[in-house]
Scaffold this motif. Structure first.
Motif, short mmCIF file in Angstrom:
data_model
loop_
_atom_site.label_atom_id
_atom_site.label_comp_id
_atom_site.label_asym_id
_atom_site.label_seq_id
_atom_site.Cartn_x
_atom_site.Cartn_y
_atom_site.Cartn_z
N HIS A 58 -15.24 -1.80 -32.80
CA HIS A 58 -14.08 -2.03 -31.94
C HIS A 58 -12.87 -1.20 -32.38
N ALA A 59 -13.08 -0.29 -33.37
CA ALA A 59 -11.96 0.44 -33.97
C ALA A 59 -11.23 1.30 -32.95
N GLY A 60 -11.98 2.02 -32.10
CA GLY A 60 -11.33 2.88 -31.12
C GLY A 60 -10.41 2.12 -30.21
N ALA A 61 -10.89 0.96 -29.71
CA ALA A 61 -10.06 0.13 -28.84
C ALA A 61 -8.88 -0.46 -29.60
N MET A 62 -9.06 -0.74 -30.88
CA MET A 62 -7.97 -1.32 -31.65
C MET A 62 -6.81 -0.34 -31.79
N PHE A 63 -7.11 0.96 -31.92
CA PHE A 63 -6.03 1.95 -31.97
C PHE A 63 -5.21 1.90 -30.67
N ALA A 64 -5.90 1.74 -29.55
CA ALA A 64 -5.20 1.66 -28.27
C ALA A 64 -4.36 0.39 -28.19
N VAL A 65 -4.91 -0.72 -28.66
CA VAL A 65 -4.18 -1.99 -28.61
C VAL A 65 -2.91 -1.92 -29.45
N ARG A 66 -3.03 -1.37 -30.65
CA ARG A 66 -1.87 -1.34 -31.56
C ARG A 66 -0.78 -0.36 -31.10
N SER A 67 -1.19 0.71 -30.43
CA SER A 67 -0.21 1.71 -30.01
C SER A 67 0.24 1.52 -28.56
N GLY A 68 -0.53 0.72 -27.80
CA GLY A 68 -0.22 0.56 -26.37
C GLY A 68 -0.74 1.69 -25.52
N ALA A 69 -1.59 2.55 -26.10
CA ALA A 69 -2.11 3.71 -25.37
C ALA A 69 -3.20 3.29 -24.38
N PRO A 70 -3.27 3.94 -23.23
CA PRO A 70 -4.39 3.69 -22.31
C PRO A 70 -5.68 4.27 -22.86
N ILE A 71 -6.80 3.71 -22.43
CA ILE A 71 -8.11 4.22 -22.79
C ILE A 71 -8.71 4.92 -21.57
N ILE A 72 -9.07 6.18 -21.73
CA ILE A 72 -9.74 6.93 -20.68
C ILE A 72 -11.24 6.93 -20.99
N VAL A 73 -12.03 6.39 -20.08
CA VAL A 73 -13.48 6.41 -20.22
C VAL A 73 -13.99 7.57 -19.37
N ALA A 74 -14.69 8.51 -20.00
CA ALA A 74 -15.11 9.72 -19.30
C ALA A 74 -16.50 10.13 -19.73
N GLN A 75 -17.08 11.04 -18.96
CA GLN A 75 -18.40 11.56 -19.27
C GLN A 75 -18.42 13.06 -18.96
#
Length: 277
Positions: free
Chosen positions: A197-214
């Protein structure tokens, strides 16, 4: 591979992939068993076709890694479909001032997603594990080109990621599949996977959006597919629970992307994600 024309290099990689799997039987039994387990309704011919395309894709990615220093912006214009438009779309999220976390699966040439966006000017950084062979480690660092790569084993890395996101930069990450310790259990490819869950935690702590892409290969070109934008809840009382929620949603979206284009997925991964930890 650097000396011959790009189309010929790609043809050589495809030919070697076909030969390695169909004639030499490279990891054949294990790989076919994985694909059958995920797609029990598919016929044997289609299962073999998926495996061959997957190995060809991995070898093509390797060739492009060798040629990476020569892949300039004009090359991206010719081989990455609407790359500049996708960069502008991601830049809009960066301009919000909280950074952006870009999650891309091991599908297509996942490196190309970062290389292309960096060539178009996106302020991008990423994580990479240190290779055991120091010569290979130095070579790979050179191949990353315009991407600032942080050492995953360094103690200061977590602090630097937070600082760089707060400075409004883009963090490219491959979701860490089958981490060695129990973390987040997710439904994936018809089974259960243990992911970080580390990647999502960086977004949670910074308030950054998560872009899901392929990133996918289509007719000899690369297509950056923006699947979804997820935003952490700033009012969530439990940050870890919010990171877990986002992680599960990312994996749900990636599951659909992999099942839609199974030949682009890396079925040959040494640590198979659906095996118990």
């Amino acid at each position: 591979m650097n000396a011959i024309p790009y189309p010929l290099a790609m043809a050589a990689a495809r030919g070697f992939g076909w030969f390695a799997f169909r004639v030499c039987g490279f990891k054949r039994a294990r790989t076919l068993a994985r694909i059958r387990a995920v797609f029990p309704a598919k016929g044997e011919r289609e299962v073999v076709s998926i495996a061959v395309r997957s190995l060809q894709n991995v070898l093509q990615t390797g060739v492009e890694m060798m040629r990476a220093p020569k892949l300039d912006r004009s090359w991206m214009d010719r081989h990455v479909v609407e790359g500049a438009r996708y960069k502008d779309k991601l830049q809009a999220y960066v301009d919000e001032g909280k950074g952006v976390v870009i999650m891309v699966p091991h599908s297509g040439n996942w490196y190309m997603a970062a290389w292309s966006m960096a060539k178009y000017g996106l302020p991008l950084f990423a994580l990479a594990a240190r290779q055991r062979n120091p010569w290979i480690d130095r070579w790979m660092k050179r191949q990353y080109g315009d991407i600032e790569v942080l050492d995953r084993e360094c103690r200061e890395t977590l602090v630097r990621i937070k600082e760089m996101l707060e400075a409004g930069r883009a963090f490219a990450i491959l979701p860490d599949l089958r981490v060695r310790r129990p973390d987040v259990s997710v439904d994936f490819l018809g089974g259960k996977a243990n992911v970080s869950h580390a990647g999502a935690m960086f977004a949670v702590r910074s308030g950054a959006p998560i872009i899901v892409a392929q990133m996918s290969r289509t007719d000899g070109q690369h297509v950056f597919r923006h699947i979804a934008t997820l935003r952490p809840d700033p009012k969530a009382p439990d940050k870890k629970a919010e990171a877990v929620r986002l992680t599960r949603e990312v994996m749900r979206l990636l599951d659909g992307a992999v099942q839609e284009r199974p030949g682009d997925w890396y079925w040959f991964n040494k640590r198979w994600i659906l095996e118990p930890v």
